[in-house]
Motif scaffolding. Structure first.
Motif, PDB file in Angstrom:
ATOM      1  N   PHE A   1       9.020 -10.716   0.197  1.00 21.89           N
ATOM      2  CA  PHE A   1      10.464 -10.472   0.302  1.00 21.89           C
ATOM      3  C   PHE A   1      10.923 -10.533   1.748  1.00 21.89           C
ATOM      4  O   PHE A   1      12.058 -10.918   2.042  1.00 21.89           O
ATOM      5  N   TRP A   2      10.036 -10.169   2.676  1.00 23.60           N
ATOM      6  CA  TRP A   2      10.373 -10.122   4.097  1.00 23.60           C
ATOM      7  C   TRP A   2       9.910 -11.352   4.855  1.00 23.60           C
ATOM      8  O   TRP A   2      10.122 -11.459   6.065  1.00 23.60           O
ATOM      9  N   GLY A   3       9.239 -12.273   4.153  1.00 21.50           N
ATOM     10  CA  GLY A   3       8.760 -13.473   4.823  1.00 21.50           C
ATOM     11  C   GLY A   3       7.612 -13.221   5.773  1.00 21.50           C
ATOM     12  O   GLY A   3       7.437 -13.935   6.771  1.00 21.50           O
ATOM     13  N   VAL A   4       6.807 -12.193   5.473  1.00 26.62           N
ATOM     14  CA  VAL A   4       5.640 -11.877   6.300  1.00 26.62           C
ATOM     15  C   VAL A   4       4.400 -11.875   5.407  1.00 26.62           C
ATOM     16  O   VAL A   4       4.493 -12.099   4.199  1.00 26.62           O
ATOM     17  N   ASP A   5       3.238 -11.613   6.013  1.00 31.24           N
ATOM     18  CA  ASP A   5       1.995 -11.772   5.261  1.00 31.24           C
ATOM     19  C   ASP A   5       1.239 -10.479   4.989  1.00 31.24           C
ATOM     20  O   ASP A   5       0.118 -10.529   4.473  1.00 31.24           O
ATOM     21  N   SER A   6       1.815  -9.316   5.350  1.00 31.60           N
ATOM     22  CA  SER A   6       1.098  -8.067   5.114  1.00 31.60           C
ATOM     23  C   SER A   6       2.058  -6.889   5.118  1.00 31.60           C
ATOM     24  O   SER A   6       3.187  -6.983   5.623  1.00 31.60           O
ATOM     25  N   HIS A   7       1.584  -5.771   4.579  1.00 34.37           N
ATOM     26  CA  HIS A   7       2.372  -4.539   4.606  1.00 34.37           C
ATOM     27  C   HIS A   7       2.552  -4.051   6.042  1.00 34.37           C
ATOM     28  O   HIS A   7       3.612  -3.512   6.396  1.00 34.37           O
ATOM     29  N   ASP A   8       1.519  -4.233   6.867  1.00 32.62           N
ATOM     30  CA  ASP A   8       1.647  -3.835   8.270  1.00 32.62           C
ATOM     31  C   ASP A   8       2.754  -4.617   8.961  1.00 32.62           C
ATOM     32  O   ASP A   8       3.459  -4.070   9.823  1.00 32.62           O
ATOM     33  N   ALA A   9       2.909  -5.871   8.582  1.00 35.80           N
ATOM     34  CA  ALA A   9       3.963  -6.691   9.183  1.00 35.80           C
ATOM     35  C   ALA A   9       5.357  -6.214   8.756  1.00 35.80           C
ATOM     36  O   ALA A   9       6.312  -6.307   9.529  1.00 35.80           O
ATOM     37  N   ILE A  10       5.462  -5.696   7.531  1.00 38.64           N
ATOM     38  CA  ILE A  10       6.736  -5.119   7.097  1.00 38.64           C
ATOM     39  C   ILE A  10       7.084  -3.922   7.979  1.00 38.64           C
ATOM     40  O   ILE A  10       8.227  -3.780   8.450  1.00 38.64           O
ATOM     41  N   ILE A  11       6.098  -3.077   8.206  1.00 36.88           N
ATOM     42  CA  ILE A  11       6.319  -1.888   9.026  1.00 36.88           C
ATOM     43  C   ILE A  11       6.705  -2.274  10.448  1.00 36.88           C
ATOM     44  O   ILE A  11       7.604  -1.676  11.057  1.00 36.88           O
TER      45      ILE A  11
ATOM     46  N   LEU B   1      10.070  -0.834  -9.446  1.00 36.08           N
ATOM     47  CA  LEU B   1       8.965  -1.785  -9.455  1.00 36.08           C
ATOM     48  C   LEU B   1       8.194  -1.579  -8.157  1.00 36.08           C
ATOM     49  O   LEU B   1       8.798  -1.419  -7.102  1.00 36.08           O
ATOM     50  N   ASP B   2       6.889  -1.591  -8.226  1.00 37.23           N
ATOM     51  CA  ASP B   2       6.113  -1.410  -6.999  1.00 37.23           C
ATOM     52  C   ASP B   2       5.972  -2.742  -6.283  1.00 37.23           C
ATOM     53  O   ASP B   2       5.305  -3.655  -6.782  1.00 37.23           O
ATOM     54  N   ALA B   3       6.595  -2.851  -5.108  1.00 34.10           N
ATOM     55  CA  ALA B   3       6.427  -4.019  -4.244  1.00 34.10           C
ATOM     56  C   ALA B   3       6.677  -5.327  -4.988  1.00 34.10           C
ATOM     57  O   ALA B   3       5.778  -6.158  -5.160  1.00 34.10           O
ATOM     58  N   ALA B   4       7.915  -5.539  -5.423  1.00 35.13           N
ATOM     59  CA  ALA B   4       8.274  -6.751  -6.154  1.00 35.13           C
ATOM     60  C   ALA B   4       8.529  -7.911  -5.201  1.00 35.13           C
ATOM     61  O   ALA B   4       9.210  -7.760  -4.184  1.00 35.13           O
ATOM     62  N   ALA B   5       7.987  -9.081  -5.516  1.00 35.69           N
ATOM     63  CA  ALA B   5       8.195 -10.261  -4.666  1.00 35.69           C
ATOM     64  C   ALA B   5       9.654 -10.697  -4.685  1.00 35.69           C
ATOM     65  O   ALA B   5      10.181 -11.192  -3.686  1.00 35.69           O
ATOM     66  N   ASP B   6      10.305 -10.538  -5.829  1.00 34.89           N
ATOM     67  CA  ASP B   6      11.731 -10.873  -5.956  1.00 34.89           C
ATOM     68  C   ASP B   6      12.466  -9.638  -6.467  1.00 34.89           C
ATOM     69  O   ASP B   6      12.877  -9.579  -7.626  1.00 34.89           O
ATOM     70  N   PRO B   7      12.636  -8.620  -5.633  1.00 33.29           N
ATOM     71  CA  PRO B   7      13.192  -7.358  -6.124  1.00 33.29           C
ATOM     72  C   PRO B   7      14.600  -7.484  -6.680  1.00 33.29           C
ATOM     73  O   PRO B   7      14.910  -6.864  -7.696  1.00 33.29           O
ATOM     74  N   VAL B   8      15.448  -8.271  -6.043  1.00 28.69           N
ATOM     75  CA  VAL B   8      16.829  -8.396  -6.522  1.00 28.69           C
ATOM     76  C   VAL B   8      16.846  -9.009  -7.915  1.00 28.69           C
ATOM     77  O   VAL B   8      17.490  -8.498  -8.844  1.00 28.69           O
ATOM     78  N   GLY B   9      16.103 -10.093  -8.098  1.00 30.29           N
ATOM     79  CA  GLY B   9      16.058 -10.741  -9.404  1.00 30.29           C
ATOM     80  C   GLY B   9      15.412  -9.873 -10.461  1.00 30.29           C
ATOM     81  O   GLY B   9      15.899  -9.791 -11.598  1.00 30.29           O
ATOM     82  N   ASP B  10      14.322  -9.201 -10.093  1.00 22.89           N
ATOM     83  CA  ASP B  10      13.617  -8.367 -11.063  1.00 22.89           C
ATOM     84  C   ASP B  10      14.464  -7.174 -11.499  1.00 22.89           C
ATOM     85  O   ASP B  10      14.502  -6.824 -12.687  1.00 22.89           O
TER      86      ASP B  10
END
Length: 316
Positions: free
Chosen positions: A20-30, A290-299
């Motif tokens: 969703f954020w265009g990154v490759d890890s949870h650490d990158a989101i943070i 939803l836990d960590a949805a790739a497309d949260p808005v759509g889901d």
């Protein structure tokens, strides 16, 4: 179709997917949240608005209340950001019990109460009166030395929850225990035990349909027994129970995710769930989590559409 008795929201854990954020890890989101907080939070709130729900449940960092205040500058400013998007802060998730270790010690309890009081004041200032609380985790089956979750252990925890619930009530906020899988409050026997030992006016319940299934129980039967304690509910689907010997460690929440699935694709009997809440007169928030949805808005939008088309006619 609308229904004033049910209001729909989302827990912000839904937005914890790197894609969703265009990154490759949870650490990158943070890291993104840390370096570009305003863009991070604006995207979340804009996405919640776009999904069609109106409620927001805050959770752990970088989606917590301290991050929100730091980003927007004040409680009032954050409340204003919600309001201008037509959103409401429905609740806040308090995850500190899980990380507190042995909170039966007085010093640990005092520290937890202090954190909860500050959180409660924030929630109240933003118009919410519900704090959803995760219970302590169980021990991995077969671990040594064994720590049984028996009556004596449960009573110590229940006594603390009663006291915390009374403290929050004095601040205008209600405590709701969340049925987190692999905690002491998810499987049917454990929920029954904690509901028996806690005082109903001060300790309420936030059932999570998916976590109850992952714990090997039936959410409809379980919630029916304790329906009068429910003040908010997480509507989520799951594929089935996890193995009883699943390791319960710092990775347990990651282990849960493969068992969660899109709304209507799992084991939750949603028509029965809707009939139960209807027959028991439930009014309040339904959190389409939803836990960590790739497309949260759509889901979220798809889940809301399914609810409105298939379940609200039952509920009405």
């Amino acid at each position: 179709m609308t229904n004033e008795r049910l209001r729909f929201g989302v827990d912000l854990v839904t937005f914890f997917h790197p894609g969703f954020w265009g990154v490759d890890s949870h650490d990158a989101i943070i890291e993104h949240a840390k370096t570009q907080p305003r863009a991070f939070w604006d995207k979340i709130l804009d996405s919640v608005q776009a999904s069609g729900v109106t409620g927001v449940e805050l959770t752990f960092s970088p989606f917590n209340w301290q991050d929100a205040i730091k980003t927007y500058g004040s409680v009032e400013a954050f409340a204003g950001e919600l309001s201008k998007r037509g959103l409401t802060l429905c609740s806040g998730f308090f995850a500190e019990l899980e990380a507190a270790g042995d909170f039966t010690q007085r010093e640990a309890q005092d520290a937890l109460i202090s954190k909860a009081e500050k959180y409660a004041d924030f929630l109240k200032a933003c118009g919410s009166d519900i704090m959803v609380i995760g219970a302590p985790l169980r021990q991995t089956l077969g671990a040594q030395p064994v720590q049984f979750f028996d009556f004596d252990r449960a009573k110590v925890i229940a006594d603390f929850l009663n006291r915390l619930g009374a403290i929050l009530y004095a601040r205008g906020v209600r405590l709701a225990l969340h049925t987190e899988a692999h905690s002491i409050f998810a499987a049917a026997r454990d929920v029954d035990l904690m509901m028996m030992l806690t005082d109903p006016p001060y300790v309420h319940m936030c059932p999570d349909t998916a976590h109850i299934i992952v714990a090997g129980s039936d959410p409809v039967q379980l919630v029916d027994r304790h329906h009068e304690r429910v003040i908010i509910a997480h509507w989520k689907d799951a594929l089935g129970p996890m193995p009883v010997d699943t390791p319960i460690d710092e990775h347990i929440h990651d282990s849960h995710r493969p068992y969660f699935c899109g709304f209507g694709l799992g084991r939750v009997d949603w028509p029965a769930w809707a009939r139960l809440l209807r027959d028991r007169g439930y009014q309040g928030w339904a959190i389409l989590e939803l836990d960590a949805a790739a497309d949260p808005v759509g889901d979220i939008a798809n889940g809301l559409t399914l609810v409105r088309q298939s379940l609200l006619p039952i509920y009405r």
